[in-house]
Design an enzyme around this catalytic site. Structure first.
Site, PDB file in Angstrom:
ATOM      1  N   GLU A  80     169.784  71.379 -77.817  1.00  0.00           N
ATOM      2  CA  GLU A  80     169.959  72.236 -76.629  1.00  0.00           C
ATOM      3  C   GLU A  80     168.666  72.963 -76.240  1.00  0.00           C
ATOM      4  O   GLU A  80     168.061  73.631 -77.085  1.00  0.00           O
ATOM      5  CB  GLU A  80     171.064  73.266 -76.921  1.00  0.00           C
ATOM      6  CG  GLU A  80     171.400  74.121 -75.707  1.00  0.00           C
ATOM      7  CD  GLU A  80     172.590  75.064 -75.961  1.00  0.00           C
ATOM      8  OE1 GLU A  80     173.476  74.738 -76.777  1.00  0.00           O
ATOM      9  OE2 GLU A  80     172.605  76.132 -75.325  1.00  0.00           O
ATOM     10  N   LYS A 253     179.624  81.322 -80.537  1.00  0.00           N
ATOM     11  CA  LYS A 253     178.951  80.009 -80.456  1.00  0.00           C
ATOM     12  C   LYS A 253     177.445  80.201 -80.292  1.00  0.00           C
ATOM     13  O   LYS A 253     176.634  79.482 -80.875  1.00  0.00           O
ATOM     14  CB  LYS A 253     179.543  79.207 -79.285  1.00  0.00           C
ATOM     15  CG  LYS A 253     179.042  77.776 -79.164  1.00  0.00           C
ATOM     16  CD  LYS A 253     177.823  77.607 -78.276  1.00  0.00           C
ATOM     17  CE  LYS A 253     177.436  76.156 -78.130  1.00  0.00           C
ATOM     18  NZ  LYS A 253     176.199  75.951 -77.361  1.00  0.00           N
ATOM     19  N   ASP A 269     175.426  71.869 -95.035  1.00  0.00           N
ATOM     20  CA  ASP A 269     176.669  71.425 -94.396  1.00  0.00           C
ATOM     21  C   ASP A 269     177.026  72.399 -93.266  1.00  0.00           C
ATOM     22  O   ASP A 269     177.607  73.451 -93.503  1.00  0.00           O
ATOM     23  CB  ASP A 269     177.762  71.393 -95.488  1.00  0.00           C
ATOM     24  CG  ASP A 269     179.107  70.935 -94.970  1.00  0.00           C
ATOM     25  OD1 ASP A 269     179.295  70.871 -93.743  1.00  0.00           O
ATOM     26  OD2 ASP A 269     179.979  70.648 -95.816  1.00  0.00           O
TER      27      ASP A 269
HETATM   28  C1  MEV Z   1     174.967  78.664 -74.934  1.00  0.00           C
HETATM   29  O1  MEV Z   1     174.764  77.587 -75.824  1.00  0.00           O
HETATM   30  C2  MEV Z   1     175.239  79.932 -75.678  1.00  0.00           C
HETATM   31  C3  MEV Z   1     175.673  81.111 -74.819  1.00  0.00           C
HETATM   32  O2  MEV Z   1     176.772  80.724 -74.008  1.00  0.00           O
HETATM   33  C4  MEV Z   1     176.078  82.223 -75.752  1.00  0.00           C
HETATM   34  C5  MEV Z   1     176.772  83.381 -75.076  1.00  0.00           C
HETATM   35  O3  MEV Z   1     177.394  83.190 -74.023  1.00  0.00           O
HETATM   36  O4  MEV Z   1     176.727  84.474 -75.653  1.00  0.00           O
HETATM   37  C6  MEV Z   1     174.585  81.543 -73.868  1.00  0.00           C
END
Ligand code: MEV
Length: 423
Positions: A80, A253, A269
């Site tokens: 990413e 995430k 892992d």
């Molecule tokens: C994108 O990979 C991660 C974000 O969406 C995290 C967030 O929204 O806090 C930018």
């Protein structure tokens, strides 16, 4: 010790960046060449089943990290865009205070043994009464671990529905620990059946590694990050994550963007770390793994706590790529690696929130996207007219054309081709 603060690192070519990393981590040129080699087919074939090849991903370096007073360059394997840049940028800002302070608990993993018995209460006490005997059977499985000061250290029992669930607590020292914990759980099963007059159903490690936590803290100066308004907005954004699982999944995430990239780079892992993080976040209602608070002077105080089952020996950490990552990091213990991972997660969350509550994240993404589009346009033009080929090898042209595309707001191959012809 060379500083991990390397201004303009992102402007260098991959070869120049590699040179900086070689210097920083005292590597040999040969060390770095590992990154340009593919995983030998035979090695891949020994790692998993039905192999037909291997698959590579970009390997980047996050700069600027100061953790517990020590400089780190952090290897990150991720597909990413913007993640590595965001982490480096957050780490640069954190340096204005003390960088990151981090610590971890002892590396204790939990193994579960599910038992079906008619006498759950009676059996629970009987198992607790035979704790030492059970621990010594478990410890027979790995004398070396015991000598190193690790091994099965405790045992507890829970009653879940009609089952007795025995938890074996194992200090796995510098390993991730799944193998040894599973072996120990299997080894004590027959003793547990004998003691409970029951039947063991399953024996396996738990990824909810609540006994193996990593913690990190950092302070971001309000004037460094755009003022009090940004501090307030980051706190409000975290409030929403704590109240709304739809937002919280994305918030967490973002934290894992950084942590997973490091976990993969070190051959650990990442599914285990992911499972542990989200299960931990769900205890007491799904919530943010980080906290953001306003300090007395108005600065932004951030902290993170999450399970961190990562190792520096055994399994995937023994691959040449993982060994190189550990060498670049200069970490010697699983505990130190956990501290780096937690600090990176906190940095990543800060960077995402700061972007989200101000200019948004698309601008950064668009810059890299535009570069890819320019490269495609160049390749198209080269195949149409070879005279262009020599001119297009220049990185400055890619930067110039992609900047123009972003400015115009129309990032497409045809427009890139038009600009390239003019350039
Ligand atoms: C994108 O990979 C991660 C974000 O969406 C995290 C967030 O929204 O806090 C930018």
């Amino acid at each position: 010790m060379i500083s991990s603060r390397i201004p303009g690192f992102y402007n260098l070519s991959p070869e120049e960046r590699a040179k900086k990393v070689v210097e920083f981590a005292n590597l040999t040129e040969n060390d770095i060449s590992i990154l340009q080699s593919v995983l030998p087919l035979d090695d891949a074939d020994r790692m998993i089943e039905n192999v037909i090849g291997s698959f590579s991903l970009p390997y980047g370096i996050a700069t600027n990290f100061l953790i517990n007073g020590k400089d780190y360059l952090i290897p990150m394997v991720i597909e990413e865009p913007s993640v590595v840049a965001a982490a480096s940028n957050a780490a640069r800002l954190a340096r204005n205070n003390f960088g990151f302070m981090a610590e971890a608990t002892y590396p204790v993993m939990i193994g579960q043994i599910q038992v079906k018995t008619d006498t759950t209460q009676f059996s629970r006490l009987k198992i607790l009464g035979h704790k030492e005997e059970i621990l010594s059977i478990a410890n027979e499985q790995d004398q070396v671990l015991k000598k190193l000061g690790g091994g099965a250290v405790d045992l507890s029992c829970r009653i879940i529905d009609d089952y007795l669930v025995v938890h074996l607590l194992v200090n796995v020292k510098d390993a991730m620990g799944a193998n040894i914990v599973n072996t120990m759980c299997e080894s004590v099963a027959s003793k547990i059946e004998e003691l409970t007059d029951g039947k063991v159903i399953l024996r396996i490690i738990s990824n909810l590694a609540v006994e193996r936590l990593a913690r990190a803290r950092a302070v971001f100066g309000k004037d460094d990050i755009g003022g009090s308004d940004i501090v307030d907005r980051i706190i409000s954004a975290t409030d929403l994550a704590n109240s709304d699982p739809f937002r919280c999944a994305t918030h967490n995430k973002g934290i894992m963007n950084g942590i997973d990239a490091l976990v993969i780079a070190t051959g650990n892992d990442f599914r285990a770390v992911e499972a542990g993080a989200h299960a931990y976040a769900s205890l007491g209602g799904y919530h943010s793994l980080t906290s953001w608070e306003k300090a007395k002077d108005g600065d932004l105080a951030g902290s993170i706590e999450l399970p961190m089952p990562v190792g520096v020996i055994g399994g995937g950490t023994m691959s040449p790529y993982a060994r190189l990552s550990l060498k670049i990091l200069g970490v010697k213990t699983s505990t130190e690696l956990s501290c780096v991972a937690a600090s990176l997660g906190l940095a990543q969350n800060f960077a995402a929130l700061r972007a989200l509550v101000s200019e948004g994240i698309q601008k950064g993404h668009m810059r890299l996207h535009a570069k890819n589009i320019v490269k495609i346009a160049m390749d198209n033009l080269v195949s149409e007219d070879v005279d262009y080929a020599a001119k297009f090898s220049d990185k400055a042209i890619i930067d110039k054309v992609s900047d123009l595309l972003v400015k115009e707001g129309s990032i497409n191959v045809n427009r890139a081709k038009e600009i390239l012809k003019d350039v």
